[in-house]
Write an enzyme that holds these catalytic residues in place. Structure first.
Site, PDB file in Angstrom:
ATOM      1  N   SER A 253       0.834  -1.204   0.000  1.00  0.00           N
ATOM      2  CA  SER A 253       0.000   0.000   0.000  1.00  0.00           C
ATOM      3  C   SER A 253       0.872   1.258   0.000  1.00  0.00           C
ATOM      4  CB  SER A 253      -0.962  -0.036   1.197  1.00  0.00           C
ATOM      5  OG  SER A 253      -1.894   1.016   1.129  1.00  0.00           O
TER       6      SER A 253
ATOM      7  N   HIS B 130      -8.481   1.577  -0.780  1.00  0.00           N
ATOM      8  CA  HIS B 130      -8.309   0.616  -1.878  1.00  0.00           C
ATOM      9  C   HIS B 130      -9.635   0.048  -2.376  1.00  0.00           C
ATOM     10  CE1 HIS B 130      -4.013   0.904  -1.519  1.00  0.00           C
ATOM     11  NE2 HIS B 130      -4.097   0.681  -0.218  1.00  0.00           N
TER      12      HIS B 130
END
Length: 304
Positions: free
Chosen positions: A88, A191
């Site tokens: 991430s 996300h």
């Protein structure tokens, strides 16, 4: 082949940068200007609520990783690294470690990323939950029914799901067979489609960055593929904000590339933990404090 991995949001803990100040305090102060707040204060005396804030956490994590990399890869050790990847927001750390972005541009980009995702998360109440165990096909079908999305495929039987708070509550009340659901303390559904407003904002920022070709092999969270074009990697960083993190595929790529060891930069622990479950038998080093650097040096030196 040694792979260096860079952790994502949630790895930070109050005071975790304190042991690093004698080594990197001056550099951390310099990065604070690009971050827009005092990284030293955030990493040493701020409480857990403060550093949980997305706009604080993301620059703090990347700064910690960048400074760890500076010590880890000094004295010619960069050539000993077989590859790098981040989870991430850790992908920005990895991009700098691979030579795609200078440190100050990585911090400038992650500052905007944190602010953009914070703004997107404020638009409606959303959240995330970790799911441990269970059948993946059954899980994905259940998510589709509820309008939830898989945000992180972390490997080792762990998937993080995200979406509206009401849907998450319904999911937790009736979870997939043989699975355990753990609500996460996060600001929103990262996300997922809920982050698309952040993508639009980051497109503009990305256009101002000076991306170079990577000098160290780097893999993407999009699909675990190796990326050889720096500009393309930055474009993927932008799109990744609203798409699933495929850390499972990154670890699969490590295996295919012949990984023999994993080193996780500060604030380390989470990715080494996933590797122990998904890459059984591969030795690892979690660099939590400067005291862990000698073990990392030894792992790199043993390759040559």
């Amino acid at each position: 082949m040694i792979v260096v991995v860079c952790p994502g949001q949630g790895s930070q803990t109050p005071g975790f940068l304190q042991p690093w100040l004698p080594y990197l305090g001056e550099e951390l102060a310099e990065l604070s200007e690009a971050a827009g707040f005092d990284l030293v204060e955030a990493g040493t005396v701020s409480d857990s609520d403060t550093i949980r804030d997305t706009a604080i956490a993301q620059p703090l994590l990347v700064a910690a990783g960048l400074l760890t990399l500076k010590l880890l890869l000094a004295d010619g050790r960069r050539e000993m690294v077989g590859g790098i990847a981040g989870h991430s927001v850790g992908e920005i750390t990895a991009a700098a470690g691979a030579g795609i972005l200078p440190a100050h541009e990585a911090i400038r980009f992650v500052r905007e990323r944190g602010l953009a995702m914070q703004s997107a998360a404020a638009l409606e109440p959303t959240g995330m939950s970790a799911v441990l165990g269970g059948d993946e096909a059954e899980l994905l079908a259940r998510l589709h029914e509820l309008g939830l999305e898989p945000a992180n495929f972390n490997g080792g039987g762990q998937i993080v799901v995200a979406g509206s708070m009401a849907a998450l509550a319904e999911f937790a009340a009736n979870p997939p067979t043989r699975s355990r659901v753990i609500p996460l303390s996060v600001a929103g559904a990262f996300h997922t489609r809920y982050m698309r407003p952040a993508v639009d904002r980051l497109d503009t920022v990305a256009a101002t960055l000076n991306a170079a070709a990577p000098t160290v092999p780097i893999w993407s969270n999009k699909d675990g593929s190796q990326v050889t074009d720096g500009t393309r990697f930055v474009e993927m960083l932008v799109g990744q904000v609203s798409s699933s993190v495929r850390w499972d595929k990154c670890m699969q790529s490590f295996t295919e590339a012949g990984v023999t060891g994993i080193i996780e930069v500060a604030p380390a622990g989470a990715l080494v933990g996933l590797a122990k479950r998904a890459l059984k038998g591969i030795p690892s080093v979690a660099i939590k404090t400067p005291d862990d650097l000698p073990a990392a040096f030894a792992m790199l030196d043993a390759q040559h």
